[in-house]
Design an enzyme around this catalytic site. Structure first.
Site, short mmCIF file in Angstrom:
data_model
loop_
_atom_site.label_atom_id
_atom_site.label_comp_id
_atom_site.label_asym_id
_atom_site.label_seq_id
_atom_site.Cartn_x
_atom_site.Cartn_y
_atom_site.Cartn_z
N ASP A 45 0.84 -1.19 0.00
CA ASP A 45 0.00 0.00 0.00
C ASP A 45 0.88 1.24 0.00
O ASP A 45 1.43 1.62 1.03
CB ASP A 45 -0.91 0.00 1.24
CG ASP A 45 -1.85 1.19 1.24
OD1 ASP A 45 -2.80 1.18 0.44
OD2 ASP A 45 -1.61 2.15 2.00
N TYR A 50 3.59 9.37 0.47
CA TYR A 50 4.58 8.69 1.32
C TYR A 50 6.00 8.98 0.86
O TYR A 50 6.97 8.72 1.58
CB TYR A 50 4.33 7.17 1.38
CG TYR A 50 2.93 6.80 1.84
CD1 TYR A 50 2.12 7.72 2.51
CD2 TYR A 50 2.40 5.52 1.64
CE1 TYR A 50 0.83 7.40 2.93
CE2 TYR A 50 1.11 5.19 2.06
CZ TYR A 50 0.34 6.15 2.69
OH TYR A 50 -0.94 5.83 3.11
N LYS A 79 -1.90 5.91 -4.48
CA LYS A 79 -3.00 6.86 -4.22
C LYS A 79 -2.76 8.20 -4.90
O LYS A 79 -1.62 8.66 -5.00
CB LYS A 79 -3.16 7.08 -2.71
CG LYS A 79 -3.32 5.80 -1.92
CD LYS A 79 -3.72 6.01 -0.48
CE LYS A 79 -3.58 4.73 0.30
NZ LYS A 79 -2.21 4.45 0.75
N HIS A 112 -6.92 9.56 -2.28
CA HIS A 112 -6.42 9.52 -0.89
C HIS A 112 -7.38 10.20 0.09
O HIS A 112 -7.63 9.70 1.18
CB HIS A 112 -5.03 10.16 -0.84
CG HIS A 112 -4.16 9.66 0.26
ND1 HIS A 112 -2.80 9.54 0.14
CD2 HIS A 112 -4.44 9.24 1.51
CE1 HIS A 112 -2.30 9.08 1.26
NE2 HIS A 112 -3.28 8.89 2.12
N SER A 218 -4.18 1.70 9.91
CA SER A 218 -3.89 1.95 11.34
C SER A 218 -4.64 0.95 12.22
O SER A 218 -5.28 1.32 13.22
CB SER A 218 -4.23 3.39 11.73
OG SER A 218 -3.52 4.30 10.91
N LYS A 274 1.85 -1.80 9.00
CA LYS A 274 3.22 -1.41 8.68
C LYS A 274 4.12 -2.08 9.72
O LYS A 274 4.06 -1.78 10.91
CB LYS A 274 3.35 0.11 8.77
CG LYS A 274 4.61 0.66 8.18
CD LYS A 274 5.69 0.97 9.19
CE LYS A 274 5.52 2.29 9.86
NZ LYS A 274 6.61 2.58 10.80
N LEU A 281 6.88 -8.60 10.50
CA LEU A 281 6.38 -8.96 9.16
C LEU A 281 5.74 -10.34 9.21
O LEU A 281 4.63 -10.54 8.71
CB LEU A 281 7.54 -9.04 8.17
CG LEU A 281 8.00 -7.79 7.42
CD1 LEU A 281 9.24 -8.11 6.60
CD2 LEU A 281 6.91 -7.25 6.52
#
Ligand code: NAD
Length: 322
Positions: A45, A50, A79, A112, A218, A274, A281
């Site tokens: 993503d 970013y 985005k 976005h 999030s 993230k 991960l």
């Protein structure tokens, strides 16, 4: 085993668990993406905002070159930033982002925010951010572009083969209802802040009923904002240590991050955590192979406080847009 992809209304499959690229330092992103692909991640993503798409693309290129993955096995998301909402800017930005990533199409291209800001030439500053001069929080200049105009230009990206699916982010029910009046191509996903402190059940149910999948961002609530020193995130009890989440994690012999992710994916909501380290991960990718009980899901739902962390109002103190 639960399904590991969601079928989008465009007919394409989207992985249920992906990897978010916001706030990963430029010098770390290429290795990060490469290692995540090796670990089994297929969805990334990204976003203009970013500022790390060139490096993310380098990680993808290395993994493809080494034969670890093929382009068609990846699901690359990017985005459209707010300063590119005018119809003539949308393809211009998308083409630049494709070049940055080194790919020929995006699997998903998302608006976005439903907020149009005045254009900033990429030669002047890229990514442009929220403020026209890049610094002053009061230097907000809105563009006259409507969501309708921007969406039509995004539909043209699908027609032209630059994006396989298109989606929206940070929209509420009313703005989605409006968009659905004219959308020739319906949004494939709605990406929203979603965690036990911000459950947004009416919005989630409404979008799902309309055939629009939900992607949660999030998922760990305050965690992603503590690293930005956001005051109310620092002061909010962390979900990883919350007694309800800890108790459920212990019952399933899983980590608390895994319970937070599974709470979403079990309800058909895609997640894009993230991760900062290899153990994170792996732990986050492994969050699909167990099921919470209905009672456990309800217990987590009950933690809702309507608490939002990603809000431009807080960032710049300038506009309560939604
Ligand atoms: P997140 O909820 O994924 O949290 C990230 C934090 O959790 C980091 O500090 C990380 O070190 C920690 N963490 C991750 N896995 C962990 C584990 N297993 N154990 C312990 N700690 C762990 O936060 P986020 O970055 O805000 O959101 C994820 C992604 O969502 C972003 O990278 C971005 O791609 C996307 N996003 C989109 C929008 C939007 O407006 N559309 C806004 C915010 C984020």
């Amino acid at each position: 085993m639960p399904s590991q992809t969601l079928t989008l209304n465009s007919g394409h499959q989207m992985p249920l668990v992906g990897h978010g690229l916001w706030k990963i330092a430029n010098d770390a992103v290429a290795d990060h993406v490469y290692n995540a692909i090796k670990a089994g991640y297929r969805l990334f993503d990204g976003a203009c905002d970013y500022g790390n798409e060139i490096e993310a693309g380098q990680g993808v290129a290395r993994a493809i070159k080494e034969g670890i993955v093929k382009r068609e096995e990846l699901f690359i998301v990017s985005k459209l930033w707010n300063t590119f909402h005018e119809k003539e800017r949308v393809e211009q930005l998308c083409q630049k982002q494709l070049k940055d990533w080194g790919v020929e199409y995006f699997d998903l291209f998302i608006m976005h925010f439903p907020i149009a800001l005045e254009y900033v030439d990429p030669a002047v500053r890229y990514p442009p951010g929220w403020f026209y001069d890049g610094v002053t929080p009061t230097d907000i200049r809105l563009s006259k572009a409507t969501i309708h105009e921007t969406w039509e230009a995004m539909e043209a990206l699908v027609d032209g083969g630059l994006a396989r699916s298109i989606g929206i982010s940070n929209f509420n029910c009313a703005s989605i209802l409006d968009l659905l009046r004219y959308a020739r191509i319906r949004p494939a996903t709605l990406q929203i802040e979603h965690h036990p402190y911000l459950v947004q059940q009416p919005l989630v149910k409404f979008a799902q009923k309309e055939g629009i999948t939900i992607t949660a961002y999030s998922s760990f609530g305050p965690q992603g904002y503590v690293e930005m020193d956001l005051e109310h995130a620092v002061k909010t009890p962390h979900l990883f240590q919350h007694p309800v989440i800890k108790e459920i994690a212990a019952a399933h012999k899983k980590g608390t991050p895994q319970v937070l992710l599974r709470w979403a994916t079990q309800q058909g909501i895609a997640v894009i955590p993230k991760s900062d380290t290899l153990p994170m991960l792996l732990e986050n990718l492994d969050a699909k192979e167990f099921d919470l009980t209905e009672e456990e899901i309800k217990k987590i739902d009950a933690l809702d406080q309507g608490l939002r962390f990603n809000d431009p109002w807080i960032k710049g103190g300038w506009v309560g847009v939604w």
